[in-house]
Design a protein around this motif. Sequence first.
Motif, PDB file in Angstrom:
ATOM      1  N   ASP A   1       0.812  -1.212   0.000  1.00  0.00           N
ATOM      2  CA  ASP A   1       0.000   0.000   0.000  1.00  0.00           C
ATOM      3  C   ASP A   1       0.846   1.263   0.000  1.00  0.00           C
ATOM      4  OD1 ASP A   1      -2.264  -1.592   0.058  1.00  0.00           O
ATOM      5  OD2 ASP A   1      -2.393  -1.557   2.233  1.00  0.00           O
ATOM      6  N   GLU A   2       1.884   1.294   0.832  1.00  0.00           N
ATOM      7  CA  GLU A   2       2.748   2.481   0.910  1.00  0.00           C
ATOM      8  C   GLU A   2       4.067   2.099   1.564  1.00  0.00           C
ATOM      9  OE1 GLU A   2       1.700   4.782   4.875  1.00  0.00           O
ATOM     10  OE2 GLU A   2      -0.078   4.530   3.615  1.00  0.00           O
ATOM     11  N   PHE A   3       5.109   2.849   1.255  1.00  0.00           N
ATOM     12  CA  PHE A   3       6.391   2.663   1.925  1.00  0.00           C
ATOM     13  C   PHE A   3       7.249   3.900   1.714  1.00  0.00           C
ATOM     14  CE2 PHE A   3       7.194   1.196  -2.320  1.00  0.00           C
ATOM     15  CZ  PHE A   3       8.495   1.545  -2.593  1.00  0.00           C
ATOM     16  N   THR A   4       8.218   4.079   2.598  1.00  0.00           N
ATOM     17  CA  THR A   4       9.126   5.214   2.530  1.00  0.00           C
ATOM     18  C   THR A   4      10.310   4.843   1.651  1.00  0.00           C
ATOM     19  OG1 THR A   4       8.470   5.805   4.765  1.00  0.00           O
ATOM     20  CG2 THR A   4      10.484   6.818   3.920  1.00  0.00           C
ATOM     21  N   LEU A   5      10.608   5.672   0.659  1.00  0.00           N
ATOM     22  CA  LEU A   5      11.725   5.374  -0.239  1.00  0.00           C
ATOM     23  C   LEU A   5      13.069   5.489   0.457  1.00  0.00           C
ATOM     24  CD1 LEU A   5      10.663   7.058  -3.587  1.00  0.00           C
ATOM     25  CD2 LEU A   5      10.830   4.633  -3.075  1.00  0.00           C
ATOM     26  N   ALA A   6      13.236   6.506   1.279  1.00  0.00           N
ATOM     27  CA  ALA A   6      14.523   6.693   1.950  1.00  0.00           C
ATOM     28  C   ALA A   6      14.310   7.367   3.298  1.00  0.00           C
ATOM     29  CB  ALA A   6      15.459   7.529   1.095  1.00  0.00           C
ATOM     30  N   LYS A   7      14.873   6.754   4.321  1.00  0.00           N
ATOM     31  CA  LYS A   7      14.841   7.329   5.660  1.00  0.00           C
ATOM     32  C   LYS A   7      16.054   6.765   6.392  1.00  0.00           C
ATOM     33  CE  LYS A   7      12.064   7.615   9.830  1.00  0.00           C
ATOM     34  NZ  LYS A   7      10.832   7.161  10.495  1.00  0.00           N
ATOM     35  N   PHE A   8      17.058   7.583   6.582  1.00  0.00           N
ATOM     36  CA  PHE A   8      18.310   7.119   7.158  1.00  0.00           C
ATOM     37  C   PHE A   8      18.665   7.919   8.407  1.00  0.00           C
ATOM     38  CE2 PHE A   8      18.645   6.496   2.547  1.00  0.00           C
ATOM     39  CZ  PHE A   8      18.786   5.122   2.513  1.00  0.00           C
ATOM     40  N   GLU A   9      19.194   7.221   9.395  1.00  0.00           N
ATOM     41  CA  GLU A   9      19.750   7.862  10.577  1.00  0.00           C
ATOM     42  C   GLU A   9      21.156   7.313  10.764  1.00  0.00           C
ATOM     43  OE1 GLU A   9      17.367   7.815  14.127  1.00  0.00           O
ATOM     44  OE2 GLU A   9      15.534   7.745  12.943  1.00  0.00           O
ATOM     45  N   LYS A  10      22.069   8.176  11.060  1.00  0.00           N
ATOM     46  CA  LYS A  10      23.459   7.788  11.185  1.00  0.00           C
ATOM     47  C   LYS A  10      23.658   6.861  12.384  1.00  0.00           C
ATOM     48  CE  LYS A  10      27.983   9.954  10.993  1.00  0.00           C
ATOM     49  NZ  LYS A  10      28.693  11.228  10.971  1.00  0.00           N
ATOM     50  N   LYS A  11      24.341   5.734  12.147  1.00  0.00           N
ATOM     51  CA  LYS A  11      24.707   4.761  13.176  1.00  0.00           C
ATOM     52  C   LYS A  11      23.524   4.283  14.015  1.00  0.00           C
ATOM     53  CE  LYS A  11      29.474   6.257  13.619  1.00  0.00           C
ATOM     54  NZ  LYS A  11      30.546   6.629  14.512  1.00  0.00           N
ATOM     55  N   SER A  12      22.443   3.913  13.347  1.00  0.00           N
ATOM     56  CA  SER A  12      21.293   3.385  14.071  1.00  0.00           C
ATOM     57  C   SER A  12      20.646   2.265  13.272  1.00  0.00           C
ATOM     58  CB  SER A  12      20.277   4.482  14.348  1.00  0.00           C
ATOM     59  OG  SER A  12      19.698   4.924  13.147  1.00  0.00           O
ATOM     60  N   LYS A  13      20.003   1.350  13.978  1.00  0.00           N
ATOM     61  CA  LYS A  13      19.257   0.281  13.323  1.00  0.00           C
ATOM     62  C   LYS A  13      17.939   0.855  12.831  1.00  0.00           C
ATOM     63  CE  LYS A  13      21.153  -3.437  16.060  1.00  0.00           C
ATOM     64  NZ  LYS A  13      20.846  -4.583  16.921  1.00  0.00           N
ATOM     65  N   THR A  14      17.473   0.313  11.730  1.00  0.00           N
ATOM     66  CA  THR A  14      16.227   0.796  11.150  1.00  0.00           C
ATOM     67  C   THR A  14      15.185  -0.310  11.192  1.00  0.00           C
ATOM     68  OG1 THR A  14      17.442   2.241   9.659  1.00  0.00           O
ATOM     69  CG2 THR A  14      15.175   1.761   9.077  1.00  0.00           C
TER      70      THR A  14
END
Length: 59
Positions: free
Chosen positions: A29-42
């Motif tokens: 249905d939907e999703f985020t193309l890019a979402k990054f945080e430095k040195k963290s698990k996603t």
Amino acid sequence: MPTITIITSQTMPGTSKAERVAYSDITIDEFTLAKFEKKSKTEEEIPFKFGNFEVLETL
């Protein structure tokens, strides 16, 4: 549109018994193309719908 199938597996604690189900004809249905945080698990939740399922193994 690619064909997507998801196979899930749940194992009972203390035993080797597992239940597996295959979901097919999945549409996302939907999703985020890019979402990054430095040195963290996603961790990401992706809502979807399926058109068919098949029980592969039962407990």
